[in-house]
Design an enzyme around this catalytic site. Structure first.
Site, PDB file in Angstrom:
ATOM      1  N   LEU A 131       0.840  -1.198   0.000  1.00 57.07           N
ATOM      2  CA  LEU A 131       0.000   0.000   0.000  1.00 57.07           C
ATOM      3  C   LEU A 131       0.880   1.255   0.000  1.00 57.07           C
ATOM      4  CD1 LEU A 131      -2.523  -1.257   2.705  1.00 57.07           C
ATOM      5  CD2 LEU A 131      -2.919  -1.193   0.238  1.00 57.07           C
ATOM      6  N   GLY A 147      14.304  20.450 -14.955  1.00 58.07           N
ATOM      7  CA  GLY A 147      14.811  21.193 -13.793  1.00 58.07           C
ATOM      8  C   GLY A 147      13.748  21.448 -12.749  1.00 58.07           C
ATOM      9  N   LEU A 151      15.794  17.828  -9.378  1.00 63.85           N
ATOM     10  CA  LEU A 151      16.765  18.498  -8.503  1.00 63.85           C
ATOM     11  C   LEU A 151      17.010  17.709  -7.219  1.00 63.85           C
ATOM     12  CD1 LEU A 151      15.639  22.189  -9.022  1.00 63.85           C
ATOM     13  CD2 LEU A 151      17.770  21.161  -9.829  1.00 63.85           C
ATOM     14  N   VAL A 164      15.851  18.090 -25.323  1.00 63.79           N
ATOM     15  CA  VAL A 164      16.471  16.813 -25.664  1.00 63.79           C
ATOM     16  C   VAL A 164      15.706  16.233 -26.842  1.00 63.79           C
ATOM     17  CG1 VAL A 164      16.943  14.468 -24.855  1.00 63.79           C
ATOM     18  CG2 VAL A 164      17.224  16.401 -23.295  1.00 63.79           C
ATOM     19  N   ILE A 215      10.467  14.970 -16.429  1.00 68.46           N
ATOM     20  CA  ILE A 215       9.850  16.150 -17.058  1.00 68.46           C
ATOM     21  C   ILE A 215       8.406  16.339 -16.586  1.00 68.46           C
ATOM     22  CG2 ILE A 215      11.346  16.157 -19.088  1.00 68.46           C
ATOM     23  CD1 ILE A 215       8.932  14.815 -20.599  1.00 68.46           C
ATOM     24  N   GLY A 216       8.043  15.637 -15.537  1.00 70.25           N
ATOM     25  CA  GLY A 216       6.689  15.802 -14.998  1.00 70.25           C
ATOM     26  C   GLY A 216       5.953  14.484 -14.881  1.00 70.25           C
ATOM     27  N   LEU A 244       0.566  16.779  -5.577  1.00 70.99           N
ATOM     28  CA  LEU A 244       1.280  16.701  -4.302  1.00 70.99           C
ATOM     29  C   LEU A 244       0.544  15.761  -3.360  1.00 70.99           C
ATOM     30  CD1 LEU A 244       1.961  20.526  -3.896  1.00 70.99           C
ATOM     31  CD2 LEU A 244       3.679  18.777  -4.398  1.00 70.99           C
ATOM     32  N   HIS A 262      13.312  32.010  20.254  1.00 73.85           N
ATOM     33  CA  HIS A 262      14.686  32.375  19.875  1.00 73.85           C
ATOM     34  C   HIS A 262      15.654  31.374  20.507  1.00 73.85           C
ATOM     35  CE1 HIS A 262      18.179  34.907  19.082  1.00 73.85           C
ATOM     36  NE2 HIS A 262      18.553  34.683  20.324  1.00 73.85           N
TER      37      HIS A 262
END
Length: 466
Positions: A40, A182, A187, A238, A272-273, A321, A445
């Site tokens: 899964l 890219g 990346l 390419v 490329i996606g 996503l 901080h």
């Protein structure tokens, strides 16, 4: 007794599908999930987000030791080496643990796993591995797969031209890795092999990396990765690839047209996606057509035009996503159960898990300016005490606010922990916060997150530490 086998059948057990199934079961609906993989979790857990993070983390630690960065902190390593087998082993362990975890959650919530590929035979009927299954509601959550590049055939088993799945499985560090694309995936995986010793060249059709991100972030990221040793061929396409005994000869030419040239590579990564997985679903049997981008269109509640058929995640419009799919999975289950499930698609964070990380939520400065006047506040990580102390000077936080109302429209971050920091920005924007709201919220901080507070103060021109 219902006339159907199930109240809800989810097709696909990726982040969208398994979450939808669990939520539906939690809401008292009899639920099943059809999944053809042996495990899964879909692409994300098996060959995507999770294994890539396992290698990114391990390669970062290796690079810190090998580059001498640790020596500057007083951590001296006299002798070190790369054990790629062990590094790959811990990646597999991470995947095994998490995919097994989902199997446990299915059992705990009484979600039935139907093993096999589901195909529609009617609006409320599917065939799963030769068995007829009926459900009152069917959720399509089949995700996406790698977009092929014409003339460059991926062969993960051969290990020379690979996609993201094959790039995770390499059994040795390539001498020269050429990444085609890219974007985020290229990346991230390029970073892994770069840190472990490969020469990396990124070939990108557009004139800048990270399409869709804020312009300033794209420029800064380009600079940072160049400093890390990445080589770029931007504005380049390419046109072909020839696999030889020792590697691949890529043919490239300027995107705007011009003379072709060749690049010799040991391994080529095609990234490329991604494209929606809708083939083989039998959508024609229920009269459901795709839009021009091959996606399934839905209404605000994630219902398709076919009553009782719903769709979420990478098969519908919007960013591909995992967390978007998960939110939609919860929302669609709640809508089916008669509750109100909503996803605010204007506040979906995106993260690139390189070093430093790059994250954004909301509008880019360019997109915000198209809508009206804006105020922008920026704060460099170089001036953040925690980043400075940790020797992490790269990056900045940038907040874009509406010039009139001061409402935060977009937040963009380059920092080592940008992916974690962006959650605060997303939550602030979900509540309709102004930059002033963020500026006057007390931040602990010393933390990297103080840079968000300072960037918000910079919107009105008054940061403290620069």
């Amino acid at each position: 007794m219902s006339d159907y086998d199930f109240d809800v059948l989810v097709i696909g057990a990726g982040p969208g599908g398994y979450v939808a199934a669990i939520r539906a079961a939690q809401l008292g609906l009899k639920t099943a999930c059809a999944e053809s993989r042996e495990t899964l979790g879909g692409t994300c857990l098996n060959v995507g987000c999770i294994p890539s993070k396992a290698l990114l983390h391990a390669s970062e630690l290796y690079d810190e030791a090998a580059s001498g960065a640790l020596a500057k902190l007083g951590v001296k390593i006299d002798k070190m080496s790369l054990d790629l087998g062990t590094m790959q082993g811990q990646r597999k362990d991470a995947v095994k643990g998490l995919t097994g975890g989902i199997e446990y959650l299915f059992k705990k919530n009484k979600v039935e796993w139907l093993k096999g590929r589901a195909t529609f035979t009617g609006a409320n009927t599917v065939d799963v591995a030769g068995k007829k299954v009926t459900a009152k509601n069917i959720i399509i959550a089949t995700g996406s797969s790698v977009t092929p590049l014409p003339g460059v055939a991926v062969d993960n088993a051969g290990g020379k031209i690979v996609d993201s799945t094959g790039a995770l499985e390499l059994d040795k560090v390539p001498g020269h890795l050429v990444v085609v694309g890219g974007g985020v995936i290229g990346l991230e995986l390029g970073s892994v092999w770069k840190r472990l010793g490969a020469k990396v060249t990124v070939v990108e059709y557009l004139d800048q990396i990270l399409p869709g991100m804020d312009g300033e972030v794209r420029k800064e990221a380009n600079k940072i990765f160049k400093k890390q040793g990445f080589e770029y061929k931007l504005g380049t396409k390419v046109t072909g690839a020839e696999v030889g005994k020792s590697g691949v000869t890529l043919t490239v030419e300027p995107a705007a047209g011009g003379a072709a040239e060749t690049i010799e590579a040991d391994v080529v990564l095609v990234s490329i996606g991604r494209r929606p997985n809708t083939e083989g679903l039998g959508l024609d049997k229920i009269g459901l057509e795709l839009n021009a981008r091959g996606q399934i269109e839905t209404d605000h509640e994630f219902g398709t035009k076919v009553t009782g058929v719903w769709a979420i995640g990478d098969v519908i419009p919007g960013p591909m996503l995992a967390h978007k799919a998960e939110d939609e999975g919860i929302a669609v289950a709640e809508n089916i159960a008669g509750l109100t499930g909503i996803v605010n698609h204007d506040v979906i964070p995106s993260v690139v898990y390189t070093k430093p990380e790059i994250a954004g939520v909301g509008l880019t400065e360019e997109a915000a300016k198209e809508r009206g006047a804006v105020k922008v506040g920026k704060f460099p990580m170089l001036a953040n005490s925690r980043a400075k102390t940790n020797h992490e000077p790269d990056g900045f936080v940038k907040i874009i606010a509406d010039a009139e109302t001061d409402k935060a429209l977009g937040v963009w971050i380059i920092a080592t922990v940008a992916g974690t920091m962006i959650a605060q920005a997303a939550q602030a924007m979900e509540f309709g916060a102004s930059s002033e709201d963020i500026a006057y919220t007390c931040h602990a901080h010393p933390t990297h997150s103080e840079a968000i507070k300072e960037a918000a103060m910079a919107v009105t021109g008054k940061p403290i530490h620069i």
